[in-house]
Design a protein around this motif. Structure first.
Motif, PDB file in Angstrom:
ATOM      1  N   HIS A  51       4.004   7.008 -31.567  1.00 53.05           N
ATOM      2  CA  HIS A  51       2.626   7.003 -31.303  1.00 53.05           C
ATOM      3  C   HIS A  51       1.796   7.016 -32.957  1.00 53.05           C
ATOM      4  CE1 HIS A  51       3.367   9.382 -27.889  1.00 53.05           C
ATOM      5  NE2 HIS A  51       5.132   9.666 -28.568  1.00 53.05           N
ATOM      6  N   ARG A  52       0.546   5.997 -32.377  1.00 48.14           N
ATOM      7  CA  ARG A  52      -0.146   6.678 -33.500  1.00 48.14           C
ATOM      8  C   ARG A  52      -1.530   7.198 -33.913  1.00 48.14           C
ATOM      9  NH1 ARG A  52      -0.297   3.763 -38.393  1.00 48.14           N
ATOM     10  NH2 ARG A  52       0.980   2.299 -37.276  1.00 48.14           N
ATOM     11  N   VAL A  53      -1.209   8.137 -34.425  1.00 48.26           N
ATOM     12  CA  VAL A  53      -3.032   9.081 -34.493  1.00 48.26           C
ATOM     13  C   VAL A  53      -3.836   8.609 -34.519  1.00 48.26           C
ATOM     14  CG1 VAL A  53      -3.362  11.422 -35.447  1.00 48.26           C
ATOM     15  CG2 VAL A  53      -1.204  10.979 -35.714  1.00 48.26           C
ATOM     16  N   VAL A  54      -4.851   8.357 -33.600  1.00 52.23           N
ATOM     17  CA  VAL A  54      -6.074   8.368 -33.310  1.00 52.23           C
ATOM     18  C   VAL A  54      -7.504   8.864 -33.774  1.00 52.23           C
ATOM     19  CG1 VAL A  54      -5.013   6.160 -31.963  1.00 52.23           C
ATOM     20  CG2 VAL A  54      -6.403   8.432 -30.780  1.00 52.23           C
ATOM     21  N   GLY A  55      -6.910  10.137 -33.357  1.00 57.35           N
ATOM     22  CA  GLY A  55      -7.854  11.562 -34.420  1.00 57.35           C
ATOM     23  C   GLY A  55      -7.900  11.898 -35.055  1.00 57.35           C
ATOM     24  N   PRO A  56      -8.612  13.337 -35.421  1.00 61.87           N
ATOM     25  CA  PRO A  56      -8.257  14.274 -36.136  1.00 61.87           C
ATOM     26  C   PRO A  56      -7.931  14.950 -35.057  1.00 61.87           C
ATOM     27  CG  PRO A  56     -10.622  14.756 -35.398  1.00 61.87           C
ATOM     28  CD  PRO A  56     -11.009  12.741 -34.689  1.00 61.87           C
ATOM     29  N   PRO A  57      -7.143  16.538 -36.063  1.00 61.91           N
ATOM     30  CA  PRO A  57      -6.694  17.301 -35.080  1.00 61.91           C
ATOM     31  C   PRO A  57      -7.457  17.912 -34.337  1.00 61.91           C
ATOM     32  CG  PRO A  57      -5.709  18.056 -37.550  1.00 61.91           C
ATOM     33  CD  PRO A  57      -6.792  16.594 -37.021  1.00 61.91           C
ATOM     34  N   LYS A  58      -6.763  18.698 -33.482  1.00 59.01           N
ATOM     35  CA  LYS A  58      -7.794  19.663 -32.516  1.00 59.01           C
ATOM     36  C   LYS A  58      -6.582  20.894 -32.428  1.00 59.01           C
ATOM     37  CE  LYS A  58      -8.783  15.871 -29.099  1.00 59.01           C
ATOM     38  NZ  LYS A  58     -10.558  15.703 -28.792  1.00 59.01           N
ATOM     39  N   GLN A  59      -8.137  22.436 -33.024  1.00 57.00           N
ATOM     40  CA  GLN A  59      -7.656  23.503 -32.622  1.00 57.00           C
ATOM     41  C   GLN A  59      -7.341  23.778 -30.966  1.00 57.00           C
ATOM     42  OE1 GLN A  59      -6.850  25.265 -35.406  1.00 57.00           O
ATOM     43  NE2 GLN A  59      -6.147  27.175 -33.849  1.00 57.00           N
ATOM     44  N   LEU A  60      -6.282  24.335 -30.656  1.00 53.41           N
ATOM     45  CA  LEU A  60      -5.960  24.887 -29.619  1.00 53.41           C
ATOM     46  C   LEU A  60      -5.879  26.600 -29.465  1.00 53.41           C
ATOM     47  CD1 LEU A  60      -3.548  22.106 -27.919  1.00 53.41           C
ATOM     48  CD2 LEU A  60      -6.419  22.303 -27.380  1.00 53.41           C
ATOM     49  N   GLY A  61      -5.991  27.386 -28.346  1.00 55.53           N
ATOM     50  CA  GLY A  61      -5.497  28.708 -28.347  1.00 55.53           C
ATOM     51  C   GLY A  61      -4.109  29.510 -29.856  1.00 55.53           C
ATOM     52  N   TYR A  62      -3.100  27.789 -29.521  1.00 56.52           N
ATOM     53  CA  TYR A  62      -1.507  28.286 -30.493  1.00 56.52           C
ATOM     54  C   TYR A  62      -1.517  27.537 -30.824  1.00 56.52           C
ATOM     55  CZ  TYR A  62      -1.241  24.902 -26.642  1.00 56.52           C
ATOM     56  OH  TYR A  62      -1.284  22.924 -25.680  1.00 56.52           O
ATOM     57  N   GLY A  63      -2.104  26.962 -31.465  1.00 54.05           N
ATOM     58  CA  GLY A  63      -2.586  26.009 -32.437  1.00 54.05           C
ATOM     59  C   GLY A  63      -2.691  24.374 -32.327  1.00 54.05           C
ATOM     60  N   TYR A  64      -2.197  23.596 -33.409  1.00 46.22           N
ATOM     61  CA  TYR A  64      -3.125  21.790 -33.365  1.00 46.22           C
ATOM     62  C   TYR A  64      -2.172  21.017 -32.541  1.00 46.22           C
ATOM     63  CZ  TYR A  64      -5.853  23.408 -37.298  1.00 46.22           C
ATOM     64  OH  TYR A  64      -5.975  24.637 -38.094  1.00 46.22           O
ATOM     65  N   SER A  65      -2.956  19.737 -32.737  1.00 42.39           N
ATOM     66  CA  SER A  65      -2.299  18.403 -31.055  1.00 42.39           C
ATOM     67  C   SER A  65      -4.119  18.100 -32.013  1.00 42.39           C
ATOM     68  CB  SER A  65      -3.175  18.845 -29.941  1.00 42.39           C
ATOM     69  OG  SER A  65      -1.977  20.160 -28.509  1.00 42.39           O
ATOM     70  N   VAL A  66      -2.482  16.631 -31.889  1.00 40.71           N
ATOM     71  CA  VAL A  66      -3.140  15.206 -32.345  1.00 40.71           C
ATOM     72  C   VAL A  66      -3.216  14.518 -31.140  1.00 40.71           C
ATOM     73  CG1 VAL A  66      -2.524  15.733 -34.875  1.00 40.71           C
ATOM     74  CG2 VAL A  66      -1.343  15.209 -32.884  1.00 40.71           C
ATOM     75  N   PRO A  67      -4.542  13.687 -31.224  1.00 44.02           N
ATOM     76  CA  PRO A  67      -4.786  12.247 -29.827  1.00 44.02           C
ATOM     77  C   PRO A  67      -3.834  11.679 -30.529  1.00 44.02           C
ATOM     78  CG  PRO A  67      -7.015  12.697 -30.569  1.00 44.02           C
ATOM     79  CD  PRO A  67      -5.588  14.396 -31.829  1.00 44.02           C
ATOM     80  N   THR A  68      -3.181  10.580 -29.573  1.00 45.50           N
ATOM     81  CA  THR A  68      -1.951  10.023 -30.706  1.00 45.50           C
ATOM     82  C   THR A  68      -2.207   8.377 -29.033  1.00 45.50           C
ATOM     83  OG1 THR A  68      -0.437  10.187 -28.922  1.00 45.50           O
ATOM     84  CG2 THR A  68      -0.849  11.449 -31.787  1.00 45.50           C
ATOM     85  N   VAL A  69      -1.743   7.527 -29.698  1.00 46.31           N
ATOM     86  CA  VAL A  69      -1.522   6.134 -28.316  1.00 46.31           C
ATOM     87  C   VAL A  69      -0.707   5.243 -28.807  1.00 46.31           C
ATOM     88  CG1 VAL A  69      -3.420   4.680 -30.295  1.00 46.31           C
ATOM     89  CG2 VAL A  69      -2.924   4.207 -27.790  1.00 46.31           C
ATOM     90  N   THR A  70       0.537   4.608 -27.804  1.00 44.40           N
ATOM     91  CA  THR A  70       1.254   4.225 -27.829  1.00 44.40           C
ATOM     92  C   THR A  70       0.947   2.701 -28.448  1.00 44.40           C
ATOM     93  OG1 THR A  70       1.960   3.992 -25.375  1.00 44.40           O
ATOM     94  CG2 THR A  70       3.087   6.163 -27.209  1.00 44.40           C
ATOM     95  N   ALA A  71       2.206   1.658 -28.211  1.00 38.02           N
ATOM     96  CA  ALA A  71       2.150   0.606 -28.036  1.00 38.02           C
ATOM     97  C   ALA A  71       1.445   0.112 -26.841  1.00 38.02           C
ATOM     98  CB  ALA A  71       3.443  -0.315 -28.598  1.00 38.02           C
ATOM     99  N   ASP A  72       1.997   0.552 -25.809  1.00 36.39           N
ATOM    100  CA  ASP A  72       1.515   0.379 -24.176  1.00 36.39           C
ATOM    101  C   ASP A  72       0.343   1.243 -23.814  1.00 36.39           C
ATOM    102  OD1 ASP A  72       2.440   3.040 -24.045  1.00 36.39           O
ATOM    103  OD2 ASP A  72       3.403   2.229 -22.201  1.00 36.39           O
ATOM    104  N   SER A  73      -0.314   1.506 -25.147  1.00 39.38           N
ATOM    105  CA  SER A  73      -2.268   2.415 -24.684  1.00 39.38           C
ATOM    106  C   SER A  73      -1.670   3.026 -23.444  1.00 39.38           C
ATOM    107  CB  SER A  73      -3.292   0.741 -24.046  1.00 39.38           C
ATOM    108  OG  SER A  73      -3.164  -0.503 -24.999  1.00 39.38           O
ATOM    109  N   ARG A  74      -0.943   3.197 -24.181  1.00 39.50           N
ATOM    110  CA  ARG A  74      -1.022   5.226 -23.683  1.00 39.50           C
ATOM    111  C   ARG A  74      -1.350   6.719 -24.213  1.00 39.50           C
ATOM    112  NH1 ARG A  74       3.776   8.738 -23.235  1.00 39.50           N
ATOM    113  NH2 ARG A  74       4.227   7.467 -24.496  1.00 39.50           N
TER     114      ARG A  74
END
Length: 85
Positions: A39-62
């Motif tokens: 996966h390649r990280v494409v955006g800044p981390p997002k704060q969720l109630g239980y921690g952080y998540s990062v938006p990613t995209v794969t080679a097949d555009s998923r």
């Protein structure tokens, strides 16, 4: 895999935009790697109630939103992270 992640504790670092995350999926027994996805990280981390998540995209555009809790920095490769599922 769950034992390994629990032994490492919670991750306090977050990947940056452009970093690579290698997601390792274990077999049903949790003893071997069944599949790995990059996966390649494409955006800044997002704060969720239980921690952080990062938006990613794969080679097949998923697109995915990966949770940071079980991610670890690769010890040798810069800007590379490993996620154990």
């Amino acid at each position: 895999m769950d034992y390994l992640i629990a032994a490492l504790g919670e991750n306090k670092e977050v990947p940056s935009v452009g970093d690579v995350v290698i997601e390792l999926e274990s077999c049903s027994m949790g003893m071997t790697v069944r599949r790995d996805t990059r996966h390649r990280v494409v955006g800044p981390p997002k704060q969720l109630g239980y921690g952080y998540s990062v938006p990613t995209v794969t080679a097949d555009s998923r697109s995915d939103l990966l949770h940071v809790f079980s991610m670890r920095r690769h010890t040798k490769l810069p800007r590379t992270w490993v996620l154990c599922n």
